[in-house]
Design a protein around this motif. Structure first.
Motif, mmCIF file in Angstrom:
data_model
loop_
_atom_site.group_PDB
_atom_site.id
_atom_site.type_symbol
_atom_site.label_atom_id
_atom_site.label_comp_id
_atom_site.label_asym_id
_atom_site.label_seq_id
_atom_site.Cartn_x
_atom_site.Cartn_y
_atom_site.Cartn_z
ATOM 1 N N ASP A 1 20.651 -33.711 25.815
ATOM 2 C CA ASP A 1 19.379 -33.742 25.108
ATOM 3 C C ASP A 1 19.600 -34.186 23.674
ATOM 4 O O ASP A 1 20.620 -33.876 23.061
ATOM 5 N N ASP B 1 17.334 -28.045 16.681
ATOM 6 C CA ASP B 1 16.010 -28.409 17.184
ATOM 7 C C ASP B 1 16.114 -29.610 18.117
ATOM 8 O O ASP B 1 16.908 -30.531 17.898
ATOM 9 N N ARG B 2 15.279 -29.600 19.132
ATOM 10 C CA ARG B 2 15.208 -30.701 20.085
ATOM 11 C C ARG B 2 14.463 -31.874 19.454
ATOM 12 O O ARG B 2 13.554 -31.688 18.646
ATOM 13 N N ILE B 3 14.845 -33.095 19.860
ATOM 14 C CA ILE B 3 14.156 -34.313 19.432
ATOM 15 C C ILE B 3 13.623 -35.012 20.674
ATOM 16 O O ILE B 3 14.366 -35.242 21.633
ATOM 17 N N VAL B 4 12.353 -35.362 20.639
ATOM 18 C CA VAL B 4 11.743 -36.129 21.725
ATOM 19 C C VAL B 4 11.242 -37.433 21.125
ATOM 20 O O VAL B 4 10.483 -37.426 20.149
ATOM 21 N N THR C 1 21.278 -36.610 13.653
ATOM 22 C CA THR C 1 20.902 -36.405 15.043
ATOM 23 C C THR C 1 22.110 -36.547 15.960
ATOM 24 O O THR C 1 23.150 -37.054 15.551
ATOM 25 N N ARG D 1 19.223 -33.855 19.850
ATOM 26 C CA ARG D 1 19.136 -32.666 19.003
ATOM 27 C C ARG D 1 19.324 -33.020 17.532
ATOM 28 O O ARG D 1 19.970 -34.002 17.186
#
Length: 180
Positions: free
Chosen positions: A2, A163-166, A89, A4
């Motif tokens: 994922d 934190d997740r990044i989309v 990131t 992040r």
């Protein structure tokens, strides 16, 4: 893996590197609270000298940790924030994103990608020889900029390491990133 957030940073002064922090707050239409580049109009010194009324398309600087890992293998020790980025990131090829891509960072913040950071001589003052590792040439001789991307804050919020990044591509054809 994922995508992040690895690290976040800000600096109220116009210095090359930014200190990492446990959290940054993004402010819609402005940028990173407490950062020297916060504002609706340009804050980068060279751009202010050209046109102080130009819109600030460089409110947030993002850089992928994979670049830091790569230059480390070449003998350049560079920690998150040291190349001036606000958000480091991992797991997302930032340079392959298109103009207008939306990046959802954590639970609230949304950044719209505006373009590429144009690496400058300050990188060599930071680590002699590093500029050629982040600014190359393709087979046609055109510049290849790898020192991160820039964006504007559409929706504010707090951003933290982990934190997740989309990434959400814009509608329509892919528009490659260009320097801003």
């Amino acid at each position: 893996m994922d995508a992040r957030v690895v690290a976040v940073g800000r600096d109220a002064e116009h210095r090359f590197s930014k200190e990492t922090a446990p959290v940054i707050r993004l402010l819609a239409g402005l940028g990173v609270a407490g950062d020297a580049h916060l504002g609706v109009t340009v804050r980068h010194r060279s751009r202010v000298a050209r046109d102080p009324s130009a819109p600030n398309l460089r409110q947030v600087h993002l850089l992928q940790r994979e670049l830091l890992d790569e230059v480390a293998r070449d003998g350049y020790a560079v920690a998150p924030g040291q190349l001036g980025e606000n958000v480091t990131t991992a797991g997302l090829d930032l340079l392959a994103l298109g103009t207008g891509t939306l990046l959802r960072l954590g639970g609230e913040a949304v950044v719209e990608v505006t373009g590429l950071r144009n690496p400058c001589a300050q990188i060599n003052r930071f680590r002699p020889g590093l500029l050629r590792r982040v600014l190359g040439r393709d087979e046609r001789g055109a510049p290849v900029r790898r020192a991160g991307i820039m964006g504007v804050v559409l929706t504010g919020g707090e951003v933290r390491p982990g934190d997740r990044i989309v990434a959400e591509p814009p509608a329509g054809p892919h528009r490659p990133l260009a320097p801003v």
